[in-house]
Every structure is written in structure tokens, then in C-alpha cells.
Write a protein that holds these residues in place. Structure first.
Motif, PDB file in Angstrom:
ATOM      1  N   PRO A 287     -11.109   0.733  -2.367  1.00  0.00           N
ATOM      2  CA  PRO A 287      -9.855   1.363  -2.464  1.00  0.00           C
ATOM      3  C   PRO A 287      -9.213   2.724  -1.617  1.00  0.00           C
ATOM      4  O   PRO A 287      -8.330   2.323  -1.097  1.00  0.00           O
ATOM      5  CB  PRO A 287      -9.602   1.696  -3.989  1.00  0.00           C
ATOM      6  CG  PRO A 287     -10.495   0.526  -4.552  1.00  0.00           C
ATOM      7  CD  PRO A 287     -11.809   0.834  -3.502  1.00  0.00           C
ATOM      8  N   VAL A 331      -4.589  -2.045  -1.715  1.00  0.00           N
ATOM      9  CA  VAL A 331      -5.696  -0.880  -2.023  1.00  0.00           C
ATOM     10  C   VAL A 331      -6.471  -1.206  -3.180  1.00  0.00           C
ATOM     11  O   VAL A 331      -7.737  -1.234  -3.007  1.00  0.00           O
ATOM     12  CB  VAL A 331      -4.687   0.378  -2.319  1.00  0.00           C
ATOM     13  CG1 VAL A 331      -5.872   1.263  -2.708  1.00  0.00           C
ATOM     14  CG2 VAL A 331      -4.141   0.844  -1.008  1.00  0.00           C
ATOM     15  N   LEU A 332      -6.114  -1.675  -4.169  1.00  0.00           N
ATOM     16  CA  LEU A 332      -6.818  -2.210  -5.303  1.00  0.00           C
ATOM     17  C   LEU A 332      -6.815  -3.499  -5.664  1.00  0.00           C
ATOM     18  O   LEU A 332      -7.622  -3.992  -6.529  1.00  0.00           O
ATOM     19  CB  LEU A 332      -6.264  -1.259  -6.623  1.00  0.00           C
ATOM     20  CG  LEU A 332      -6.646   0.334  -6.523  1.00  0.00           C
ATOM     21  CD1 LEU A 332      -6.067   0.999  -7.864  1.00  0.00           C
ATOM     22  CD2 LEU A 332      -8.091   0.696  -6.446  1.00  0.00           C
TER      23      LEU A 332
END
Length: 496
Positions: A287, A331-332
């Protein structure tokens, strides 16, 4: 989920088969038609897109609506996620064909090969969106890359176009070789190319100590080089400005939307399906790494766009920046983040293709791709200028246009995960983008057109096509229909 055999998979694969058939039919028609400048080949390509779209929807509602279907012994997957991208890619292809009909820079005698290649690259992007095997991923990527090189250099009389194709091939060869090496490392470690199994097997190897996290990090970083090349993320963005500037305007528009969409489809499929909930994501701080890439991509893209005078090159750097915004949602790799990516891709389709359509119109009438060519456009072609303002304002993210809602969802996704600094970087970059978009606005409304003061008239069909992009750019954020579909798409992607 039991994979279907090759024969049983053919019916489910009918949209892709239709694309191949129509691509061949376009070439044959171009050979037999007497008038080499006939638009019949373009119309046939459009019919191919419509038939393929009907097949995609029919297959989806007949076979893939309830649960995913694995085709060709696990090589590709039919699900709502792949259907979403197939529809998106077909819309981009159809728009590109319509742009090409209005573009004066394309050689009419070569249109048959041109439209056949457009259908061929769409076929490759279909495979990118639905591949679930490492080998098929690479084949799909190369299918898209090879046809992209030809289309980028399609203006054979233009040295700029030839230079664009050469640079595209050079960077593409390096990215493909790097990605292939990463895929081979993953296959060697896991002993399988199936994305639904590879993540779990590598997690077991990491837990037992048979494989080090550094080896996995190197392998996936190499894979990201190939994917990053397609979405033009830093540091794999160097090809984008030169290729966008040298390629025909319709192809530039197509690459900025379709190629980026297919790249993100592959990115989501690879990470979300293969490694979404495995121990691999905990072994390395992915991330944070993706957040850094996202921040660098949007920053480099926006700041590099500031001094540009060529509108195609300006929009190329803008496209790099928007790739950075899209990476915020990944990102996550949460369902909310991926849903925001899919919604923003739909928004980006309309506002970016609309902006490039205006570039086509201005290039035809004024013979210029620079900002100077837009001087006085507000008085000479007021409706076209207003449409351009709508597209540029939406690309900036100004409310209440669709781009604002798209960025809102992306910023919300990273804020919910505690990445406040990334949201701040995205906000500041949006402010920076306002400056270079405003330069076009200033040229249209506050600068004298010089000797060229006559009004420019466009046909009714031109304004009709322009409205196809303007209306969704204004209202799609309020309706929120596509975002609902995006969430449905995310919900059916299998996680390990």
C-alpha cells in the motif's frame, strides 16, 4: 468453479470471436470495394462494435450474471468485472471510429487496415480484462502492444508519427521483457500460472521459508513494470507524451482512455484476484509503495503539463496525472477503492474523449494543435468552446461535474484508510491542473483570434456527437448509475 473445456467455452467466447470476424471482414471489404475512399469500412467496423456489444450483454445475462465462469481450462474468466470493461472498451472503440471519420489527417486509402487494427486491439484488451492465467496475461498484453505500435505510427507521411512509433516500440520492448521475467519468476515459485491459486501457494512458501519476501518483491515489481507501462505511471511514463503527440488524434484519444482502462483492469485482476487477502500483502508494504507511485505519477504529470503549448501533449501529461489519481483507489485494494477506480474510468471516458473530439474539430478547421489555435474560439464556435470548458472543468474536478464526483470517491477511499497525506497531494495536484486547463479557456475567450475572425460552422451530426460526451460529463455524477454497476463488478471478483 469447474473450468469449461475449450469446446464448451466457444459460446461464451463469442464476443471475442465476433471482433476477429469483423476485423477480417473489414480487410476483405476494403480489398473489394471500388472506391478506396469509401466510408463503408468504417460503418462495418461500427456494426462490428454494436454486434459485439450485443453479444457481450447477451452472454452476461445468460451465463455470467450470477457467478463467474472459467473458460478454456482456466485461462480467462467471464464475470461482471470483465463485462464492465468490455462495454467500456467498446464505447471507446466506437467513439474512436467516429472521430476517425471526421479526422482529416488520416489517409483515406489506408482506412481498411486502420479499422481492422482498431478491432484487433479491442480484442486484445478484452483478453487483458478477463485473463486469469500468467501466460494469457502476457499474450493479451503483447496483442495490445503490437497493434498499438502500428496505430501510433499510422501517419506514414509524418516524421513525428514515425518517431512516436519507434519510441513506443523501444519502451514497449523493455517493459514487455521485464514483465515476462517477473511472470516467469512467479510461475517458477508457485508452480502454476493460475491467478486464483498463485497467491495462496506463494503465501505458503513464504510461511515455510522456502521463498524469501525479497524474491517475491522483485518478481511483482517486474510485473508492475509492464502494467505501469500500460497505465503510464511513473517511472514508466516516458513514452506517453511523444507517442500522444505523434500519433493520429483519434488514436491518441483511444490510447488515453482504452489503453489505460485495460491496464487498470489487468492491475486490479492481478492484485485483487491473485493477492488481495493473502499473506503476500503483509510481507511487503505494498500500500505504501503504491501510494508513493500514485503521488509521483500525478505530480510529475501535472507539473510537466504546465509549460506545454501543444494541446495533445498537454492532454498526454494530463492523462499521466489522471493515472495517478486512479492509482489512489488501488492503494489498499478495498472494494470501495476499486469501485471508485471503475466509476472514475467511466467518467474519464466521456470527459477525456470529449476533449479530444474538440481537438479533432479544431485541428480540422484551424489546422493547429497548439493553444494558439484556440484563440477566439468562444466567439467563432461558441458551442464547441462551451463543450471544451465543460470537459476541462470536469478533468480539473470542479463541482458539480462528473470529474468532481469521481475524484471525491477516490479521495474518500484513501481517507477511509488513513492516507490523509495522499488525499492532500491529490487535492494540490488538482489545483495545479486548473492552471494549465485555464490557459486553453483564456485562449478561447480572452485572446484575439488575429486575422481569422470568421465564425466556424459545424454540422448537426458534429454537435450530436459532442452532446453524447457533454451530457454524461454534466449529469453522470448525479445519477450515480455507473458507480452502482462498479460496486457490482467489484463484488464478483474472487479474492483468495
Amino acid at each position: 468453479m469447474q473450468p469449461l473445456s475449450n469446446i464448451d467455452s466457444l459460446l461464451h467466447f463469442s464476443p471475442e470471436i465476433l471482433l476477429v470476424i469483423f476485423a477480417a471482414a473489414v480487410i476483405i471489404l476494403d480489398l473489394v470495394v471500388k472506391n478506396r475512399e469509401s466510408i463503408a469500412v468504417a460503418h462495418l467496423a461500427l456494426v462490428g462494435c454494436l454486434c459485439t456489444l450485443a453479444a457481450v450483454l447477451f452472454i452476461h445475462f445468460t451465463f455470467g450474471k450470477e457467478e463467474p465462469v472459467s473458460l478454456f481450462l482456466g485461462m480467462i474468466q467471464l464475470d461482471v468485472f470483465s463485462t464492465f470493461f468490455k462495454v467500456l472498451l467498446l464505447l471507446a472503440t466506437a467513439a474512436t471510429i467516429l472521430f476517425s471519420l471526421r479526422s482529416e489527417e488520416l489517409d483515406a486509402k489506408l482506412k481498411g487496415e486502420y479499422y481492422a487494427l482498431l478491432l484487433a486491439i479491442t480484442f486484445g484488451m478484452f483478453l487483458m480484462a478477463s485473463s486469469t492465467n500468467l501466460l494469457m496475461i502476457f499474450i493479451a498484453l503483447e496483442t495490445v502492444s503490437l497493434t498499438s505500435y502500428i496505430l501510433a505510427g499510422f501517419l506514414t507521411h509524418s516524421p513525428r508519427s514515425s518517431e512516436a512509433a519507434f519510441k513506443y516500440i523501444t519502451y514497449g520492448a523493455v517493459a514487455s521483457g521485464t514483465m515476462l521475467f517477473g511472470l516467469s519468476l512467479l510461475f517458477g515459485m508457485a508452480g502454476t500460472g493460475d491467478l486464483t491459486q498463485i497467491g495462496g501457494r506463494i503465501t505458503e512458501l513464504l510461511a515455510s521459508g522456502e521463498v524469501s519476501s525479497l524474491t517475491v518483491l522483485i518478481a511483482i515489481t517486474f510485473v508492475l513494470a509492464g502494467v505501469g507501462y500500460k497505465i503510464a505511471s511513473v517511472p514508466f511514463h516516458m513514452w506517453s507524451p511523444d507517442v500522444y503527440e505523434g500519433a493520429p488524434i483519434p488514436i491518441t484519444a483511444f490510447l488515453s482512455v482504452a489503453s489505460k482502462s485495460a491496464g487498470f483492469a489487468l492491475f486490479i485482476r492481478f492484485f485483487y484476484t491473485g493477492f488481495g487477502s493473502t499473506g503476500l500483502m503483509q510481507s511487503v508494504d505494498w500500500p505504501f509503495m503504491l501510494a508513493i507511485v500514485s503521488a509521483l505519477t500525478m505530480t510529475v504529470g501535472n507539473f510537466a503539463a504546465l509549460p506545454q503549448q501543444n494541446v495533445k501533449r498537454l492532454l498526454a501529461y494530463s492523462s499521466i496525472a489522471h493515472g495517478g489519481y486512479l492509482l489512489m483507489g488501488g492503494v489498499l485494494l478495498t472494494s470501495e477503492g476499486v469501485g471508485a477506480i471503475l466509476f472514475y474510468l467511466v467518467v474519464y471516458l466521456f470527459m477525456n474523449l470529449g476533449a479530444f473530439y474538440v481537438v479533432v474539430l479544431v485541428a480540422n478547421e484551424m489546422g493547429s494543435e497548439t493553444i494558439d489555435g484556440y484563440r477566439g474560439l468562444g466567439s467563432r464556435a461558441p458551442l464547441v468552446a462551451i463543450a471544451m470548458v465543460v470537459f476541462l472543468a470536469s478533468l480539473t474536478g470542479l463541482p458539480p461535474l462528473a470529474g468532481f464526483f469521481g475524484k471525491w470517491l477516490l479521495f474518500t477511499a484513501v481517507l477511509e484508510q488513513g492516507y490523509y497525506w495522499l488525499a492532500l497531494v491529490g487535492l494540490l495536484n488538482s489545483v495545479v491542473s486548473l492552471y494549465y486547463y485555464a490557459r486553453i479557456f483564456r485562449a478561447m475567450y480572452f485572446e484575439d483570434a488575429g486575422e481569422e475572425t470568421d465564425s466556424v460552422s459545424f454540422s448537426t451530426s458534429t454537435f450530436a456527437l459532442l452532446s453524447v460526451f457533454v451530457i454524461p460529463t454534466i449529469f453522470i455524477g448525479f445519477l450515480n448509475i455507473f458507480y452502482t454497476f462498479s460496486n457490482i463488478s467489484v463484488s464478483v471478483i474472487p479474492m483468495q
